[in-house]
Design a protein around this motif. Structure first.
Motif, PDB file in Angstrom:
ATOM      1  N   ASP A  63       0.951  -1.187   0.027  1.00  0.00           N
ATOM      2  CA  ASP A  63       0.106   0.150   0.062  1.00  0.00           C
ATOM      3  C   ASP A  63       0.851   1.292  -0.095  1.00  0.00           C
ATOM      4  OD1 ASP A  63       0.352  -1.719   2.546  1.00  0.00           O
ATOM      5  OD2 ASP A  63      -0.037   0.557   3.347  1.00  0.00           O
ATOM      6  N   GLY A  64       2.019   1.215   0.570  1.00  0.00           N
ATOM      7  CA  GLY A  64       2.687   2.373   0.499  1.00  0.00           C
ATOM      8  C   GLY A  64       3.536   2.554  -0.523  1.00  0.00           C
ATOM      9  N   ASN A 110      -1.803  -4.047   3.132  1.00  0.00           N
ATOM     10  CA  ASN A 110      -1.582  -4.259   4.718  1.00  0.00           C
ATOM     11  C   ASN A 110      -1.792  -3.204   5.746  1.00  0.00           C
ATOM     12  OD1 ASN A 110       1.043  -3.455   4.332  1.00  0.00           O
ATOM     13  ND2 ASN A 110       1.815  -5.574   4.243  1.00  0.00           N
ATOM     14  N   GLU A 111      -2.186  -1.999   4.976  1.00  0.00           N
ATOM     15  CA  GLU A 111      -2.476  -0.944   5.868  1.00  0.00           C
ATOM     16  C   GLU A 111      -1.338  -0.062   6.498  1.00  0.00           C
ATOM     17  OE1 GLU A 111      -6.030  -2.123   7.525  1.00  0.00           O
ATOM     18  OE2 GLU A 111      -7.315  -1.656   5.875  1.00  0.00           O
ATOM     19  N   ALA A 112      -0.322  -0.388   6.171  1.00  0.00           N
ATOM     20  CA  ALA A 112       0.962   0.597   6.651  1.00  0.00           C
ATOM     21  C   ALA A 112       2.305   0.011   6.073  1.00  0.00           C
ATOM     22  CB  ALA A 112       0.939   0.135   8.083  1.00  0.00           C
ATOM     23  N   TYR A 113       3.372   0.524   6.305  1.00  0.00           N
ATOM     24  CA  TYR A 113       4.552   0.176   5.895  1.00  0.00           C
ATOM     25  C   TYR A 113       5.259  -0.875   6.732  1.00  0.00           C
ATOM     26  CZ  TYR A 113       5.088   4.932   3.461  1.00  0.00           C
ATOM     27  OH  TYR A 113       4.763   5.901   2.528  1.00  0.00           O
ATOM     28  N   MET A 114       5.121  -2.031   6.277  1.00  0.00           N
ATOM     29  CA  MET A 114       5.271  -2.982   7.379  1.00  0.00           C
ATOM     30  C   MET A 114       6.811  -3.574   7.349  1.00  0.00           C
ATOM     31  SD  MET A 114       2.547  -3.372   8.534  1.00  0.00           S
ATOM     32  CE  MET A 114       0.885  -3.261   8.619  1.00  0.00           C
TER      33      MET A 114
END
Ligand SMILES: Cc1cc2nc3c(=O)[nH]c(=O)nc-3n(C[C@H](O)[C@H](O)[C@H](O)COP(=O)(O)OP(=O)(O)OC[C@H]3O[C@@H](n4cnc5c(N)ncnc54)[C@H](O)[C@@H]3O)c2cc1C
Ligand SMILES: Cc1ncc(C[n+]2csc(CCOP(=O)(O)OP(=O)(O)O)c2C)c(N)n1
Ligand code: SF4
Ligand code: SF4
Ligand code: SF4
Ligand SMILES: [Mg+2]
Lengths: 333, 541
Positions: free
Chosen positions: A129-130, A157-161
């Motif tokens: 996503d990022g 996955n809704e963030a910078y994992m």
């Protein structure tokens, strides 16, 4: 029409395979001959939704293109856990570029193939996503605008994992990340921020846009196959839970994806030329609380007392999605 | 070797990285005990035969069923199906119509003339069975399948026991019963009819048989003392129903009262109706919810016009009328008299107060213990006399055809072991496949298919079968409602959902294996298995 579930065969098409269905009615994933685009030994965390989503999507794309496919990948977990030098988990033609430019690389490959007269080889570009909604947004919007012949897949996955769970433009309100800590009067990510990339993609009026989750494999495969039936820019946005970043049990990855859809928080739909053409109805509606509670990134909403006001605001988002997309009766407003 | 610029190592596969070392819990495939199987008194592997029926392979389904029960067509009609009461699907929408699929399989097997398998070689050992009711027939069938030579001595003119002389035709057509018994005979079981054993000691002394199974049922109608005038007409239900087989039916009059609250009372009342009674009234001491008769039987009786008089006892019987006393239930639920009386017009009174075992034939046998009128047996169904086994209505337990069949099977397996000089062990009981272990998301929403019933007008006047069978498409639909609790049905979910490709699909019918070299132990497979066939177990360190 969304993917039409096959009824009354015990599990119908809810499961991956189902021995009662004829071979041609079964999923790509049920086949012993699936590509396994992403093979054994990758270093994704236990229960990684992104590893699963990528294999689901790319195996389906491989089948749809008769194995004539090149993939450009942005930096992010998906790249890091699959290719620690000198090993690779990819069993398909795959190229790594940078965090922000997989759409541009995809565009370039498509242009090269066109000038070589190899219209039979299809191009997929993919990113987290990022890499999609933030740093990769410019190249992606350009790819949409030019209607380049690339399918772009975002694994959300809704963030910078990869770099330790920092917020992205896809981080949902109230979620805790390393940069939206659960402190202060409004803990977690602020309400009213972020970008909805499927809707932004639709605004470009590209041929095909779809959302999907790893909980509904048949729907995801159907959408990948359908995307491959178009030429021009196409966009699929797949929700892929991340046990590490979400603070969820590794075994809950599919359950949470299912709940994201069943609460209405993640609307599953497809659109052609900027118009929604179908939505996946909610089958057993759930309150958002049931989705939020098992995730540690939301634990401040439940401790010490349930923060009913914030939970209510999240429920309002779900309710809005439900009426906007017609998630209960298939009738968008 | 030449390598491209800045490349120092050859490209390798991530397969070098054995991620299995990360695991703290490992998934394992298990076969759990489905609650239906657990509840079936005949020990049928219901999930096992439904699995075949689901794919339309009815013959394999029937063969699987026949491993445990030789009478599926009978069972599909008369069994009270405790399996369905236990069925997990009941917690989802409605239980699977197991009994109706069994009915269908039983009928199609008769239609197609399928024959059960028998042992390839005869053992040369002989067994005697006394009584050709369901229990005796089941023991005979199972012993014959194991290769033994079996003879049945049966007192009656026809085999079947209470299936013929108790259960009325409208619930069990005799052609069906005859055909299933004939199939057992065709396997080589000899049934000697009109052969009542009066003195078992004498038979045992002959030593013609290596083992004996007693299954004489409980065939004497219990008599309760009902003060009665001389011209009162009182019969017992067992003899009344028995007389329906070939003899002239007794004259009951227009108004018939039936005393008792069990299934036999319902059958007697419904039979009386069919014989032309205008009024058939069941008199019972307690209330409907305390009645031992099964709900369907009561419902069907009421549909056919049978009336119920709850909380009543018969105080006195006279020609044409009964004196009833009203009862009330005390706090323990025991009926107690109220001293209030009422009259009921009745030309005859049928007593349906339960049955007793005729133990006469045992009088000269030492070592058999009878308590409360029933013969005591050990877990292997053996009486106190070595080599003498007993089962069915004559031993303690519920009195149903299915229990009788189950006793017959268990006795047969123990007799077989006895004859071979070994011992039979049932094997460990697998863990129960509880509803909580299922992931019900995956199952299609599908309500139960109901078997059609004959219209009520015909039910009141004829002995035609009331409950009709399912047709093929209905039966298939119903079989496919099974959730396959606790047993893999090859849905490929585990194979699909593993993010680490660590489930190996072995091919149709062969199920799956885990690749423990790479499985990280995330547990998604176990969580997403619809039927609870995967268990996570801690790794030993
Ligand atoms: C009216 C009625 C309706 C019923 N309905 C149902 C139903 O719907 N479903 C259900 O599951 N159960 C039902 N039952 C109960 C069921 O019929 C019995 O539990 C079952 O038949 C018992 O089987 P059995 O083999 O132990 O004995 P039985 O069926 O009684 O068979 C015993 C056999 O032994 C023979 N015999 C007896 N003494 C001798 C002797 N000395 N020598 C040789 N042979 C002998 C008898 O002639 C008989 O054939 C019903 C019972 C009655 C009375
Ligand atoms: C220009 C640039 N900035 C920062 C980074 C460091 N970086 C690598 S991956 C990543 C975040 C990836 O997030 P996302 O795209 O959501 O993928 P995920 O890891 O969550 O799958 C960052 C910040 C980089 N590689 N390049
Ligand atoms: S769903 Fe099937 S396996 Fe489960 S209890 Fe019911 S009949 Fe048995
Ligand atoms: S889903 Fe795969 S990695 Fe996870 S426990 Fe099962 S086999 Fe192991
Ligand atoms: S998930 Fe499906 S295939 Fe895997 S064990 Fe369970 S029933 Fe069998
Ligand atoms: Mg991300």
């Amino acid at each position: 029409m969304p993917f039409q579930p096959i009824k009354f065969y015990q599990t119908g098409s809810f499961v991956v395979g189902n021995r009662l269905l004829s071979e041609d009615q079964r999923s790509v994933q049920s086949s012993q001959a699936r590509t396994n685009s992403l093979t054994l030994g990758h270093r994704a965390c236990q229960g990684c939704g992104e590893a699963l989503g990528a294999r689901y999507a790319l195996d389906a794309a491989m089948r749809a293109t008769d194995n004539q496919m090149v993939v450009a990948n942005a930096t992010g977990c998906l790249e890091v856990f699959t290719t620690p030098f000198p090993e690779t988990s990819w069993q398909i033609p795959w190229i790594h570029s940078l965090f922000g430019n997989s759409a541009a690389v995809g565009t370039g490959i498509a242009a090269a193939l066109r000038s070589k007269g190899r219209q039979d080889i299809r191009v997929v570009a993919q990113a987290g996503d990022g890499g999609t909604v933030d740093i990769g947004f410019g190249p992606l919007s350009g790819m949409f605008e030019r209607n380049d012949d690339v399918l772009f897949i975002c694994y959300d996955n809704e963030a910078y994992m990869n770099t330790g769970v920092q917020r992205s433009g896809a981080t949902p309100p109230a979620a805790r990340t390393a940069t939206t800590d659960a402190v202060g009067p409004h803990p977690g990510e602020d309400f009213g921020k972020g970008k909805n990339l499927p809707l932004i993609a639709m605004a470009h009026e590209i041929p095909y846009v779809a959302t999907a989750t790893v909980a509904e494999l048949r729907d995801l495969e159907y959408k990948v196959e359908k995307a491959m039936s178009f030429h021009g820019a196409r966009y699929i946005h797949v929700l892929v839970p991340c046990p590490l970043g979400w603070g969820s049990a590794p075994s809950d990855t599919i359950r949470l994806s299912r709940m994201a859809k069943e609460t209405g928080l993640f609307p599953v739909f497809e659109a052609e030329g900027g118009e929604v053409t179908s939505v996946s109805n909610i089958r057993h509606q759930l309150p958002v609380e049931e989705y939020l509670r098992p995730q540690r990134r939301y634990q401040h909403l439940f401790r010490p007392q349930p923060d009913t006001e914030t939970i209510g605001r999240i429920q309002a988002i779900a309710d809005k999605n439900i009426s906007r997309f017609g998630l209960l009766n298939g009738e968008p407003k | 070797m030449e390598r491209p610029f800045a490349i120092t190592l050859e490209v390798g596969s991530s397969r070098h990285n054995k991620t299995g070392t990360w695991r703290v819990e490992r998934p394992v495939y298990v076969d759990r005990l489905p609650p239906c199987n657990d509840a079936c008194p005949a020990g049928e592997n219901i999930q096992g035969w439904l699995y075949h029926a689901e794919s339309g392979d009815y013959e394999s389904a029937w063969r699987k069923l026949m491993e445990d029960n030789p009478l599926p067509a009978v069972m599909g009609r008369v069994c009270y199906h405790p399996c369905q009461t236990a069925c997990n699907r009941g917690k989802l929408d409605e239980e699977v119509g197991i009994n109706s699929v069994e009915h269908f399989l039983g009928d199609i097997a008769l239609d197609k003339g399928w024959m059960p398998e028998t042992a390839a070689t005869d053992t040369g050992r002989t067994a005697l069975i006394i009584g050709a009711g369901p229990s005796g027939l089941s023991a005979a069938y199972h012993l014959r399948r194991l290769g033994h030579t079996v003879t049945i001595y049966e007192a009656g003119a026809n085999p079947g026991g209470m299936m013929r002389y108790g259960i009325p035709k409208y619930r069990l057509p005799r052609e069906v019963l005859d055909a299933e018994i004939r199939r057992i005979e065709a396997m080589g079981v000899e049934i000697v009819l009109n052969h009542k054993v009066d003195d078992l000691a004498a038979v045992l002394a002959e030593k013609r048989f290596d083992a004996v199974f007693l299954a004489i049922g409980a065939e004497i109608g219990k008599r309760a003392y009902v003060p009665a005038g001389e011209s009162a007409r009182i019969l017992d239900a067992v003899s009344f129903l028995h007389s329906m087989e070939g003899q002239a039916p007794p004259l009951l009059g227009r108004r018939v009262a039936i005393y008792g609250g069990g299934n036999t009372a319902m059958d007697a009342a419904r039979t009386a109706k069919r014989l032309g009674a205008t009024d058939a009234v069941v008199v019972y001491r307690r209330t409907r919810d305390r009645m031992p008769a099964h709900d369907v039987e009561v419902e069907e009786a009421v549909e056919e016009g049978v009336e119920m008089r709850w909380l009543s006892t018969v105080k006195h019987a006279d020609a044409g009328k009964l004196l009833l006393e009203k009862m009330t239930l005390d706090e323990k639920g025991m009926p107690t008299p109220t001293g209030e009386f009422e009259e009921l017009e009745a030309d005859s009174l049928i007593l349906a107060l339960g049955q007793e075992v005729d133990l006469e034939l045992l009088r000269n046998v030492d070592g058999v213990v009878a308590t409360d009128g029933v013969v005591q047996v050990d877990r292997n169904m053996m009486t106190g006399v070595p080599g003498l086994f007993a089962g069915g209505d004559m031993v303690p337990g519920e009195r149903t055809v299915t229990v009788g069949v189950g006793h017959g099977k268990l006795a047969a397996r123990n007799i077989d072991a006895w004859l071979r000089g070994t011992s039979f062990s049932k094997g460990g009981r697998p863990e129960l496949a509880d509803f909580d272990l299922l992931n019900t998301w995956y199952y299609s929403d599908a309500p139960q298919t109901v078997r059609a019933k004959l219209d009520v007008a015909r039910r009141r006047s004829t002995f035609d079968e009331v409950v009709q069978g399912l047709d093929e498409s209905n039966a298939l639909f119903e079989a496919r409602r099974c959730l396959s609790c606790g047993n893999c049905f090859e849905c490929d979910n585990c194979y699909g959902v593993c993010p680490d490709n660590s489930v190996i699909k072995l091919g149709p019918g062969l199920r799956y294996e885990f690749d423990y070299d790479y499985c990280k132990g995330c547990g998604i497979c176990a969580q997403e298995c619809p039927c609870g066939a995967i268990k996570m177990v801690p790794e030993s360190i």
